[in-house]
Design an enzyme around this catalytic site. Structure first.
Site, PDB file in Angstrom:
ATOM      1  N   ASN A   1      41.659  41.938  42.300  1.00  0.00           N
ATOM      2  CA  ASN A   1      40.634  42.267  41.298  1.00  0.00           C
ATOM      3  C   ASN A   1      40.623  41.181  40.227  1.00  0.00           C
ATOM      4  OD1 ASN A   1      38.549  43.795  40.172  1.00  0.00           O
ATOM      5  ND2 ASN A   1      39.940  44.928  38.856  1.00  0.00           N
TER       6      ASN A   1
ATOM      7  N   HIS B   1      40.025  37.996  37.668  1.00  0.00           N
ATOM      8  CA  HIS B   1      39.128  37.635  36.580  1.00  0.00           C
ATOM      9  C   HIS B   1      39.458  36.207  36.154  1.00  0.00           C
ATOM     10  CE1 HIS B   1      42.579  38.348  33.995  1.00  0.00           C
ATOM     11  NE2 HIS B   1      42.676  39.592  34.445  1.00  0.00           N
TER      12      HIS B   1
ATOM     13  N   HIS C   1      43.166  35.067  35.792  1.00  0.00           N
ATOM     14  CA  HIS C   1      43.869  34.683  37.018  1.00  0.00           C
ATOM     15  C   HIS C   1      43.452  33.284  37.473  1.00  0.00           C
ATOM     16  CE1 HIS C   1      43.787  39.217  37.526  1.00  0.00           C
ATOM     17  NE2 HIS C   1      45.074  38.968  37.669  1.00  0.00           N
TER      18      HIS C   1
ATOM     19  N   GLN D   1      55.785  49.242  41.423  1.00  0.00           N
ATOM     20  CA  GLN D   1      55.685  49.138  39.973  1.00  0.00           C
ATOM     21  C   GLN D   1      54.714  50.155  39.371  1.00  0.00           C
ATOM     22  OE1 GLN D   1      54.313  44.986  40.505  1.00  0.00           O
ATOM     23  NE2 GLN D   1      52.885  45.375  38.821  1.00  0.00           N
TER      24      GLN D   1
END
Length: 279
Positions: free
Chosen positions: A28, A30, A33, A57
């Protein structure tokens, strides 16, 4: 861009390179990243990113099943950013049997702030990062670099400490937090925000800016300033977990004139946001 779904495929391809530069993600993606990928590119002879939503996690009540998965868009963005290799294992590949061997970071760094409100989170993070390092760097014969975003400030500190204590031959590089024009730190979970929540969300960075400014101007009542910041968010309808000033070196409470970072985590509607600013 080569896409490897298995550890064997990944290692076979990376065997021809000496200096991997690695950016782990949960997808996902954006601009934050992609900035890390671009930062990593000149640091090695092959740029590797991973996409893996790490169940270890997530707490039982958290959003593992609903975490946004945007495969086609992610691949296109990574290729445009210059990523050479994408490692995208499924759970069975990375965890072929229950992961009973885990990395437990020490309480003094991992059980406060995020670790307090998300118990076990850093165990999951350290375990998957250690495993991804083994997958990506096992064929390397030279410099190994991993790039992590500074938005996850505590996570970056924990990973650096893990690398140091295990004497891993990896240089951990921090990437500057990317922000929207109004100051909101970019996050994959920002997509959960409604339009009204998105307009309100900038208040988290504003509160941190106010706290940081007060500290720079000599504010000595740190506890009072923290409480005031928490109250500001509550009055606007947020549910804050913490707004604090801590030492950059170890995230403990400051006791002298030393470099500080202000950090916050708060829930707006159903979305939990985090942010930080170095003072």
């Amino acid at each position: 861009m080569l896409i490897a779904h298995t550890i064997e495929e990944l290692r076979a391809h990376l065997g021809g390179f000496q200096h991997p530069a690695f950016v782990p993600t949960m997808g996902n993606l954006h601009e934050g990243h992609l900035a890390l990928v671009r930062q990593a590119k000149p640091l090695g002879d092959v740029t590797v990113a991973s996409i893996f939503v790490n169940r270890l996690q997530f707490l039982p009540h958290e959003d593992f099943d609903s975490y946004p998965r945007t495969w086609d868009k992610d691949c296109a963005q990574l290729q445009a950013a210059g990523c050479d290799v994408l490692f995208a294992p499924n759970e069975k590949e990375l965890y072929p049997e229950p992961q009973t061997f885990k990395v437990h970071p020490p309480a003094d760094i991992a059980d406060l702030l995020e670790g307090h409100f998300r118990p076990g989170f850093f165990i999951g993070v350290c375990t998957v990062v250690m495993k991804l390092f083994q997958c990506v760097f096992s064929e390397a014969r030279g410099r190994r670099t991993a790039v992590f975003g500074q938005k996850d400030y505590q996570q970056l500190l924990v990973i650096r400490r893990m690398v140091q204590q295990f004497a891993l031959p990896v240089e951990v590089v921090g990437g500057t937090t990317c922000r929207a024009e109004d100051g909101l730190a970019l996050s994959s979970r920002n997509s959960y925000l409604s339009p009204d929540e998105r307009a309100e969300s900038v208040q988290l960075s504003d509160v941190l800016q106010t706290l940081a400014t007060a500290l720079r101007q000599g504010g000595a009542d740190i506890a009072g300033l923290e409480a005031q910041a928490m109250d500001t968010l509550r009055q606007r309808g947020w549910l804050p977990d913490y707004v604090v000033a801590r030492r950059r070196s170890d995230l403990q409470r400051p006791v002298a004139d030393e470099p500080l970072v202000v950090l916050a985590a708060a829930r707006l509607g159903s979305t939990r946001l985090i942010d930080n600013l170095e003072v």
